[in-house]
Design a protein around this motif. Structure first.
Motif, PDB file in Angstrom:
ATOM      1  N   LEU A   1       0.926  -1.231   0.035  1.00  0.00           N
ATOM      2  CA  LEU A   1       0.102   0.009   0.097  1.00  0.00           C
ATOM      3  C   LEU A   1       0.941   1.308  -0.160  1.00  0.00           C
ATOM      4  O   LEU A   1       1.792   1.226   0.859  1.00  0.00           O
ATOM      5  CB  LEU A   1      -1.004   0.149   1.185  1.00  0.00           C
ATOM      6  CG  LEU A   1      -1.947  -1.011   1.336  1.00  0.00           C
ATOM      7  CD1 LEU A   1      -2.547  -0.819   2.590  1.00  0.00           C
ATOM      8  CD2 LEU A   1      -2.995  -0.759   0.085  1.00  0.00           C
TER       9      LEU A   1
ATOM     10  N   THR B   1      -0.037   4.268   1.017  1.00  0.00           N
ATOM     11  CA  THR B   1      -0.423   4.904   2.211  1.00  0.00           C
ATOM     12  C   THR B   1      -0.685   4.235   3.203  1.00  0.00           C
ATOM     13  O   THR B   1      -0.853   2.893   2.985  1.00  0.00           O
ATOM     14  CB  THR B   1      -1.902   6.110   1.828  1.00  0.00           C
ATOM     15  OG1 THR B   1      -2.795   5.101   1.484  1.00  0.00           O
ATOM     16  CG2 THR B   1      -1.247   6.965   0.548  1.00  0.00           C
ATOM     17  N   SER B   2      -1.127   4.799   4.529  1.00  0.00           N
ATOM     18  CA  SER B   2      -1.369   3.990   5.571  1.00  0.00           C
ATOM     19  C   SER B   2      -2.693   3.334   5.558  1.00  0.00           C
ATOM     20  O   SER B   2      -3.714   3.693   4.832  1.00  0.00           O
ATOM     21  CB  SER B   2      -1.374   4.839   6.877  1.00  0.00           C
ATOM     22  OG  SER B   2      -2.491   5.733   6.884  1.00  0.00           O
ATOM     23  N   ALA B   3      -2.856   2.027   6.084  1.00  0.00           N
ATOM     24  CA  ALA B   3      -4.235   1.231   6.082  1.00  0.00           C
ATOM     25  C   ALA B   3      -5.063   1.899   6.761  1.00  0.00           C
ATOM     26  O   ALA B   3      -4.577   2.144   8.030  1.00  0.00           O
ATOM     27  CB  ALA B   3      -3.884  -0.140   6.433  1.00  0.00           C
ATOM     28  N   SER B   4      -6.335   2.218   6.533  1.00  0.00           N
ATOM     29  CA  SER B   4      -7.533   2.642   7.271  1.00  0.00           C
ATOM     30  C   SER B   4      -8.523   1.604   7.412  1.00  0.00           C
ATOM     31  O   SER B   4      -9.324   1.785   8.489  1.00  0.00           O
ATOM     32  CB  SER B   4      -8.185   3.885   6.540  1.00  0.00           C
ATOM     33  OG  SER B   4      -8.361   3.633   5.126  1.00  0.00           O
TER      34      SER B   4
ATOM     35  N   SER C   1      -7.047   1.520   1.940  1.00  0.00           N
ATOM     36  CA  SER C   1      -6.500   2.873   2.352  1.00  0.00           C
ATOM     37  C   SER C   1      -7.737   3.741   1.717  1.00  0.00           C
ATOM     38  O   SER C   1      -8.101   3.691   0.662  1.00  0.00           O
ATOM     39  CB  SER C   1      -5.308   3.246   1.784  1.00  0.00           C
ATOM     40  OG  SER C   1      -5.130   4.600   2.078  1.00  0.00           O
TER      41      SER C   1
ATOM     42  N   ARG D   1      -7.285   6.808   1.458  1.00  0.00           N
ATOM     43  CA  ARG D   1      -6.360   7.929   1.061  1.00  0.00           C
ATOM     44  C   ARG D   1      -5.880   7.769  -0.526  1.00  0.00           C
ATOM     45  O   ARG D   1      -5.622   9.089  -1.085  1.00  0.00           O
ATOM     46  CB  ARG D   1      -5.136   8.281   1.776  1.00  0.00           C
ATOM     47  CG  ARG D   1      -5.601   8.544   3.042  1.00  0.00           C
ATOM     48  CD  ARG D   1      -4.302   8.441   4.034  1.00  0.00           C
ATOM     49  NE  ARG D   1      -3.901   9.875   4.662  1.00  0.00           N
ATOM     50  CZ  ARG D   1      -2.632   9.982   4.932  1.00  0.00           C
ATOM     51  NH1 ARG D   1      -1.719   9.360   4.695  1.00  0.00           N
ATOM     52  NH2 ARG D   1      -2.527  11.215   5.732  1.00  0.00           N
TER      53      ARG D   1
ATOM     54  N   SER E   1      -7.158   1.377  -3.635  1.00  0.00           N
ATOM     55  CA  SER E   1      -6.119   0.880  -2.842  1.00  0.00           C
ATOM     56  C   SER E   1      -6.642  -0.165  -1.922  1.00  0.00           C
ATOM     57  O   SER E   1      -7.251   0.015  -0.820  1.00  0.00           O
ATOM     58  CB  SER E   1      -5.514   1.954  -2.188  1.00  0.00           C
ATOM     59  OG  SER E   1      -4.432   1.789  -1.169  1.00  0.00           O
TER      60      SER E   1
END
Length: 99
Positions: A26, A28-31, A46, A48, A52
Motif C-alpha cells: 500500500l 499510504t497507511s491502511a485505514s 486505504s 487516501r 487501494s
C-alpha cells in the motif's frame, strides 16, 4: 505500509516492539482491515488512495498480485468485510456503492 505486531506478554513497553511483518504494497497507511473467517487472509485498504486494496495470505506473508487488478473499479475504499462463510467480500466505497 502496514506492520503486524505480536502482543508482548511481558512489560516490554510500546517502544521495544518490532514488527513480525511489514506490508509495503500500500502506498499510504491502511485505514480499513478485515480478516477472512478462516484467518488465512487479511484484507487491507486505504481511504487516501484510489483503488487501494490488498489481500495478504497471512501464513506465508504473501500479497496476492492477481486481484484486485488495475481495471477493478474500487474507487476510494471506506469499508470492507467478508461474509460469515468467507465466500464473498463486500467493499464499500466513497460513492456509496457496495462492490
Amino acid at each position: 505500509a502496514a506492520e503486524a505486531f505480536l502482543r508482548p506478554s511481558g512489560g516490554l513497553g510500546p517502544n521495544k516492539r518490532s514488527p513480525i511483518k511489514t506490508i509495503m504494497n500500500l502506498r499510504t497507511s491502511a485505514s480499513t482491515l478485515a480478516f477472512h473467517p478462516t484467518n488465512q487472509v487479511l484484507a487491507l485498504a486505504s481511504r487516501r488512495d484510489k483503488d487501494s486494496l490488498k489481500l495478504l495470505h497471512v501464513p506465508t506473508g504473501t500479497v496476492y498480485a492477481n486481484w484486485p487488478t488495475v481495471k477493478t473499479p474500487l474507487g476510494y475504499v471506506w469499508s470492507l468485510d467478508f461474509s460469515p462463510d468467507g465466500a464473498y467480500v463486500a467493499i464499500g466505497n466513497d460513492k456509496g456503492k457496495c462492490l
